[in-house]
Design an enzyme around this catalytic site. Structure first.
Site, mmCIF file in Angstrom:
data_model
loop_
_atom_site.group_PDB
_atom_site.id
_atom_site.type_symbol
_atom_site.label_atom_id
_atom_site.label_comp_id
_atom_site.label_asym_id
_atom_site.label_seq_id
_atom_site.Cartn_x
_atom_site.Cartn_y
_atom_site.Cartn_z
ATOM 1 N N ARG A 49 0.853 -1.195 0.000
ATOM 2 C CA ARG A 49 0.000 0.000 0.000
ATOM 3 C C ARG A 49 0.888 1.244 0.000
ATOM 4 N NH1 ARG A 49 -5.100 -0.675 3.986
ATOM 5 N NH2 ARG A 49 -4.802 1.573 3.899
ATOM 6 N N ASP A 51 2.142 5.173 -0.304
ATOM 7 C CA ASP A 51 1.655 6.459 0.186
ATOM 8 C C ASP A 51 1.382 7.421 -0.969
ATOM 9 O OD1 ASP A 51 1.943 5.604 2.806
ATOM 10 O OD2 ASP A 51 3.953 6.468 3.030
ATOM 11 N N TYR A 129 12.172 -1.509 -3.269
ATOM 12 C CA TYR A 129 11.908 -0.109 -3.599
ATOM 13 C C TYR A 129 13.200 0.561 -4.063
ATOM 14 C CZ TYR A 129 7.305 -0.036 -1.292
ATOM 15 O OH TYR A 129 5.998 -0.253 -0.944
ATOM 16 N N ARG A 215 10.931 5.479 3.420
ATOM 17 C CA ARG A 215 11.216 6.914 3.367
ATOM 18 C C ARG A 215 12.028 7.367 4.578
ATOM 19 N NH1 ARG A 215 5.656 9.687 2.729
ATOM 20 N NH2 ARG A 215 6.961 11.559 2.874
#
Length: 280
Positions: A49, A51, A129, A215
């Site tokens: 999911r 952001d 990622y 992040r």
């Protein structure tokens, strides 16, 4: 029937993956398009999911569909049901994108039947990622919306040394936005940075990531790269296991979900069961 879809999207104009009332989200757009094509309500389960503002090059989701509805997709054409669904979905989502003719910010690349024990979220072995950074003006390309621009050079070697102690299974509370009742223990399989031309590409791979973890990892290591923090600081933050004022969260727009890895089909159910266990 259980159907897997593989997709990509530019997250710039989406308020993240998850459906939110009155906001444009990836899940909302796709579920509306699927329900229109299949003529029945559809709910998607996704691998990761993302952001608001985060992109995906290799996202995966699954949904359930009635056998007759799936078989009817090609109509009078000779296409397979999956190919027909891909074409119809992309035609619908292109109409909802805010851009020039021929542009869409979400693309379904493939759709196909999978075993009933496949779960896009829990059957996954890992997620990878990337985070792209241009740390000098020659790398600042106004056409790209997936790169963080910095006006001072980063020490990539220092960032990689600082990242090394974070590998393995740890409680990443200092790097996560915790949710009540959820574990913040994860296994970080890869974390590092390389220069690719004028852009630094950071890569983070784990069995799964908790909210804001990637992040926060990137923001923390950027602080080391620009000399604002010591190389030992990320490991210190890990040991503290505290979500406090020391948290540095990197901007979302430079983050991309690149790929989700799955086991052989015979292991889908076993992996899903193992992934549901509470770690901590």
């Amino acid at each position: 029937m259980r159907i897997r879809i593989d997709l990509a999207y530019n997250g710039t104009d989406f308020h993240g993956w998850a459906t939110q009332p009155g906001l444009r989200t990836v899940q909302g757009e796709l579920e509306a398009a699927l329900s229109m094509v299949l003529r029945e309500p559809v709910t998607l389960t996704v691998a990761g999911r993302t952001d608001a503002g985060v992109h995906a090059a290799g996202q995966t989701a699954h949904f359930e569909v009635d056998d007759a509805g799936w078989a009817a997709l090609p109509g009078r054409s000779s296409r397979e049901p999956g190919e027909s669904l891909v074409r119809k979905l992309n035609a619908i989502t292109a109409r909802g994108a805010d851009g020039p003719p021929g542009y869409t910010d979400v693309v379904v690349k493939a759709a196909y039947e999978v075993p009933d024990d496949f779960d896009a979220r829990f059957s996954a072995l890992w997620r990878r990622y990337s985070y792209r950074i241009a740390d000098e003006p020659r790398g600042w390309d106004p056409r790209r919306r997936d790169v963080l621009w910095l006006d001072s050079p980063l020490d990539v070697d220092a960032m990689n040394r600082a990242a090394a102690p974070l590998l393995g299974e740890h409680d990443f509370l200092s790097f996560c936005r915790p949710r009540e009742g959820a574990s913040t223990t994860r296994t970080l399989r890869a974390l590092g940075f390389e220069r690719e031309g004028d852009v630094i590409v950071g890569v983070a791979e784990a069995d799964a990531f908790c909210h804001s973890q990637v992040r926060t990892l990137m923001g923390t290591l950027i602080e080391v790269g620009r000399g604002a923090r010591s190389e030992s600081w990320p490991a210190q933050r890990l040991a503290e296991a505290s979500r406090n004022g020391e948290v540095v969260v990197a901007p979302a727009h430079a983050l991309t979900l690149e790929e989700v890895g799955y086991p052989d089909a015979s292991e889908y159910g076993a992996q899903a069961s193992a992934a549901r266990r509470f770690r901590g």
